[in-house]
Scaffold this motif. Structure first.
Motif, PDB file in Angstrom:
ATOM      1  N   ALA A   1      -6.293 -58.223 -10.035  1.00  0.00           N
ATOM      2  CA  ALA A   1      -4.953 -57.795  -9.622  1.00  0.00           C
ATOM      3  C   ALA A   1      -4.421 -56.607 -10.423  1.00  0.00           C
ATOM      4  N   ASP A   2      -4.938 -56.386 -11.620  1.00  0.00           N
ATOM      5  CA  ASP A   2      -4.381 -55.348 -12.494  1.00  0.00           C
ATOM      6  C   ASP A   2      -4.595 -53.935 -11.970  1.00  0.00           C
ATOM      7  N   VAL A   3      -5.548 -53.714 -11.029  1.00  0.00           N
ATOM      8  CA  VAL A   3      -5.779 -52.356 -10.516  1.00  0.00           C
ATOM      9  C   VAL A   3      -5.073 -52.111  -9.179  1.00  0.00           C
ATOM     10  N   PHE A   4      -4.349 -53.126  -8.679  1.00  0.00           N
ATOM     11  CA  PHE A   4      -3.651 -52.989  -7.402  1.00  0.00           C
ATOM     12  C   PHE A   4      -2.144 -52.951  -7.610  1.00  0.00           C
ATOM     13  N   GLU A   5      -1.464 -52.298  -6.670  1.00  0.00           N
ATOM     14  CA  GLU A   5      -0.001 -52.317  -6.608  1.00  0.00           C
ATOM     15  C   GLU A   5       0.336 -53.132  -5.362  1.00  0.00           C
ATOM     16  N   LYS A   6       0.794 -54.360  -5.555  1.00  0.00           N
ATOM     17  CA  LYS A   6       0.783 -55.377  -4.503  1.00  0.00           C
ATOM     18  C   LYS A   6       1.475 -54.954  -3.218  1.00  0.00           C
ATOM     19  N   LYS A   7       2.631 -54.343  -3.297  1.00  0.00           N
ATOM     20  CA  LYS A   7       3.376 -54.039  -2.071  1.00  0.00           C
ATOM     21  C   LYS A   7       2.802 -52.848  -1.316  1.00  0.00           C
ATOM     22  N   ASN A   8       1.866 -52.134  -1.917  1.00  0.00           N
ATOM     23  CA  ASN A   8       1.185 -51.033  -1.232  1.00  0.00           C
ATOM     24  C   ASN A   8      -0.325 -51.257  -1.220  1.00  0.00           C
ATOM     25  N   SER A   9      -0.721 -52.513  -1.075  1.00  0.00           N
ATOM     26  CA  SER A   9      -2.130 -52.872  -0.990  1.00  0.00           C
ATOM     27  C   SER A   9      -2.453 -53.406   0.398  1.00  0.00           C
ATOM     28  N   ALA A  10      -3.731 -53.358   0.744  1.00  0.00           N
ATOM     29  CA  ALA A  10      -4.212 -53.940   2.000  1.00  0.00           C
ATOM     30  C   ALA A  10      -4.639 -55.381   1.748  1.00  0.00           C
ATOM     31  N   TYR A  11      -4.468 -56.227   2.769  1.00  0.00           N
ATOM     32  CA  TYR A  11      -4.779 -57.643   2.636  1.00  0.00           C
ATOM     33  C   TYR A  11      -5.656 -58.095   3.794  1.00  0.00           C
ATOM     34  N   PHE A  12      -6.486 -59.078   3.521  1.00  0.00           N
ATOM     35  CA  PHE A  12      -7.297 -59.682   4.573  1.00  0.00           C
ATOM     36  C   PHE A  12      -6.399 -60.330   5.629  1.00  0.00           C
ATOM     37  N   GLY A  13      -6.837 -60.198   6.894  1.00  0.00           N
ATOM     38  CA  GLY A  13      -6.164 -60.900   7.973  1.00  0.00           C
ATOM     39  C   GLY A  13      -4.862 -60.293   8.431  1.00  0.00           C
ATOM     40  N   ARG A  14      -4.612 -59.033   8.080  1.00  0.00           N
ATOM     41  CA  ARG A  14      -3.373 -58.384   8.503  1.00  0.00           C
ATOM     42  C   ARG A  14      -3.626 -57.125   9.324  1.00  0.00           C
ATOM     43  N   GLY A  15      -4.865 -56.956   9.787  1.00  0.00           N
ATOM     44  CA  GLY A  15      -5.163 -55.872  10.706  1.00  0.00           C
ATOM     45  C   GLY A  15      -5.672 -54.613  10.043  1.00  0.00           C
ATOM     46  N   PRO A  16      -6.000 -53.599  10.861  1.00  0.00           N
ATOM     47  CA  PRO A  16      -6.495 -52.329  10.326  1.00  0.00           C
ATOM     48  C   PRO A  16      -5.478 -51.679   9.407  1.00  0.00           C
ATOM     49  N   VAL A  17      -5.987 -50.836   8.521  1.00  0.00           N
ATOM     50  CA  VAL A  17      -5.173 -50.238   7.463  1.00  0.00           C
ATOM     51  C   VAL A  17      -4.983 -48.751   7.730  1.00  0.00           C
ATOM     52  N   PHE A  18      -3.732 -48.294   7.674  1.00  0.00           N
ATOM     53  CA  PHE A  18      -3.452 -46.859   7.687  1.00  0.00           C
ATOM     54  C   PHE A  18      -3.230 -46.398   6.247  1.00  0.00           C
ATOM     55  N   ASN A  19      -4.039 -45.436   5.825  1.00  0.00           N
ATOM     56  CA  ASN A  19      -3.844 -44.788   4.531  1.00  0.00           C
ATOM     57  C   ASN A  19      -3.286 -43.397   4.794  1.00  0.00           C
ATOM     58  N   LYS A  20      -1.992 -43.218   4.573  1.00  0.00           N
ATOM     59  CA  LYS A  20      -1.368 -41.908   4.816  1.00  0.00           C
ATOM     60  C   LYS A  20      -2.090 -40.820   4.039  1.00  0.00           C
ATOM     61  N   TYR A  21      -2.522 -41.161   2.859  1.00  0.00           N
ATOM     62  CA  TYR A  21      -3.296 -40.236   2.033  1.00  0.00           C
ATOM     63  C   TYR A  21      -4.291 -41.048   1.221  1.00  0.00           C
TER      64      TYR A  21
END
Length: 466
Positions: A351-371
């Motif tokens: 968890a220390d390398v992720f920023e939770k509210k701007n992370s992708a999660y399993f089971g929530r669909g495809p991910v858009f990365n603006k950049y």
């Protein structure tokens, strides 16, 4: 409030469809572990869906019309599909793009040697890997050997139940005290990633005495008998070392897929499925690009930085009666693209390398990365806000779930895709893919629900994006 996962929203019908899609995807992964195999499979699937070689249309000067389906492939490394739309191509295409190469080990040009009774193949790793992950696991050899007489020999050893497998050795813990003091990046050196391929010396009753390098000689004899290749034929070979074995369902609930090469064939095959599933003529021409060399910068004739896609699009325009360079420039600039590449799924164990509210999660669909990029967005194309809004609209209207994310904390790392290359034409591009655990490991993990939802999302993009 905790956001619901796709599992909590799918109907029984959708769950059944999901299992069908995931089974097809897993079959694709088993058949295509290299870029050559992925192109061959793509061509086979495309032709079954009514696509025909673009080269045939060029040779016969057959004009292309709305509803026509053509494909073109380059050296079994890159493939592009076009489904002609109702509107002029100058108004732009809807493009799905992904890469079909994955991190692996490549056999060197002068690879075979013997050391103290063992025969090895010397390798050079391809793409960003953790070298220590590739030791002591069952490995297979896939690829081709091109001979001077023009014949090309297919090699695939380690996948069938009756096949032998290969491995890379590591030192036992009892003798590994000094190794364990090293940093992870130095635990296994690149030149120590040599594939163990034999230990039985060749015995020849016709000759007296011992054969020099008898184990190596035994391996060469087997290669001659099975493939009719000589040692010097390695000079013109493309042999890739990949994990042996099939894609497997993961978890007691079978909710995930464990496989080699999710990055990025999970996006390539879901894009292909969406492309081939179009039942009606699209409004805008649909295009699917599956390319090589992304893991090493998209260089080379089969990488996205080559001019192949641009040249083939010019050929398609010519068959539509649009012959000027301006028509090509307009087509590319007016196109819109999903640069489909994987993202990092939030892993609570790291968890220390992720920023939770701007992370992708399993089971929530495809991910858009603006950049994407790294740190100060270096190497990113950075999608336009208005384009993202249009994607939000069409996905919401079709009840397709998606999420947005960054690749870890700002200063924790980063990565790149083919998005910036396509954005150089002036077209609207955003990175869009599927979140993975264990990215770039020999075996990666994906959610079944995300695979299914990605196909749905790509279908909506091809149909509804204006």
């Amino acid at each position: 409030m905790k956001e619901k996962t796709l599992w909590e929203t799918y109907t029984p019908k959708q769950r059944k469809e999901m299992e069908t899609v995931c089974r097809q995807y897993m079959d694709c992964m088993d058949e295509a572990k290299t870029e050559r195999e992925a192109v061959r499979l793509t061509v086979k699937m495309a032709e079954a869906a009514g696509y025909r070689p673009l080269e045939e249309a060029i040779k016969s000067e057959r004009k292309l019309a709305a509803g026509d389906k053509v494909y073109t492939a380059y050296n079994e490394k890159l493939v592009v599909l076009y489904h002609m739309g109702e509107k002029s191509m100058e108004e732009g295409m809807n493009i799905l793009g992904a890469h079909i190469d994955s991190p692996r080990l490549d056999v060197k040009q002068n690879p075979l040697y013997e050391a103290e009774g063992f025969a090895y193949l010397d390798t050079h790793y391809y793409g960003g890997i953790k070298k220590y992950q590739w030791v002591t696991i069952p490995l297979a050899i896939h690829g081709v050997v091109a001979k001077k007489d023009g014949t090309v020999v297919e090699v695939n050893v380690g996948e069938a139940d009756s096949d032998p497998v290969f491995t890379i050795t590591d030192i036992l813990p009892h003798l590994g005290a000094s190794q364990m003091e090293k940093k992870a990046a130095q635990l296994i050196e690149g030149e120590k990633l040599d594939l163990l391929v034999g230990s039985m010396p060749l015995t020849d009753e016709k000759e007296e005495g011992e054969t020099k390098e008898a184990v190596k000689a035994g391996v060469l004899k087997l290669l001659k008998e099975k493939y009719d290749i000589e040692e010097e034929d390695f000079l013109s070979a493309e042999l890739e070392i990949v994990p042996a074995g099939k894609a497997r369902e993961l978890g007691l609930d079978r909710s995930m897929i464990l496989a080699y090469g999710h990055d990025d064939r999970i996006c390539a095959f879901t894009s292909l499925m969406a492309m081939l599933d179009q039942k009606e003529t699209p409004k805008r021409t649909s295009c699917c690009i599956l390319v090589d060399k992304e893991e090493i910068g998209s260089y080379g004739a089969s990488g996205m930085q080559s001019r192949y896609f641009e040249n083939m699009t010019a050929e398609v325009l010519n068959l539509c009666g649009l012959t000027s360079s301006l028509a090509l420039r307009r087509t590319l600039q007016n196109s819109k693209m999903l640069s489909s590449d994987v993202s990092a799924a939030y892993d609570p164990l790291f968890a220390d390398v992720f920023e939770k509210k701007n992370s992708a999660y399993f089971g929530r669909g495809p991910v858009f990365n603006k950049y994407t990029g790294s740190r100060g967005k270096s190497g990113s194309s950075d999608a336009n806000a208005e384009y993202i809004a249009s994607l939000r609209r069409i996905f919401d209207e079709s009840d397709v779930r998606f999420q947005t994310a960054e690749l870890g904390k700002v200063d924790a790392g980063g990565g790149g895709t083919i998005a910036w290359i396509m954005a150089s034409y002036g077209m609207e591009v955003i990175d869009s893919g599927i979140a993975l655990l264990c990215m770039h490991a020999p075996m990666e993990v994906a959610s079944k629900a995300d695979v299914y939802e990605a196909v749905r999302g790509y279908q909506v993009f091809l149909r509804d994006m204006e």
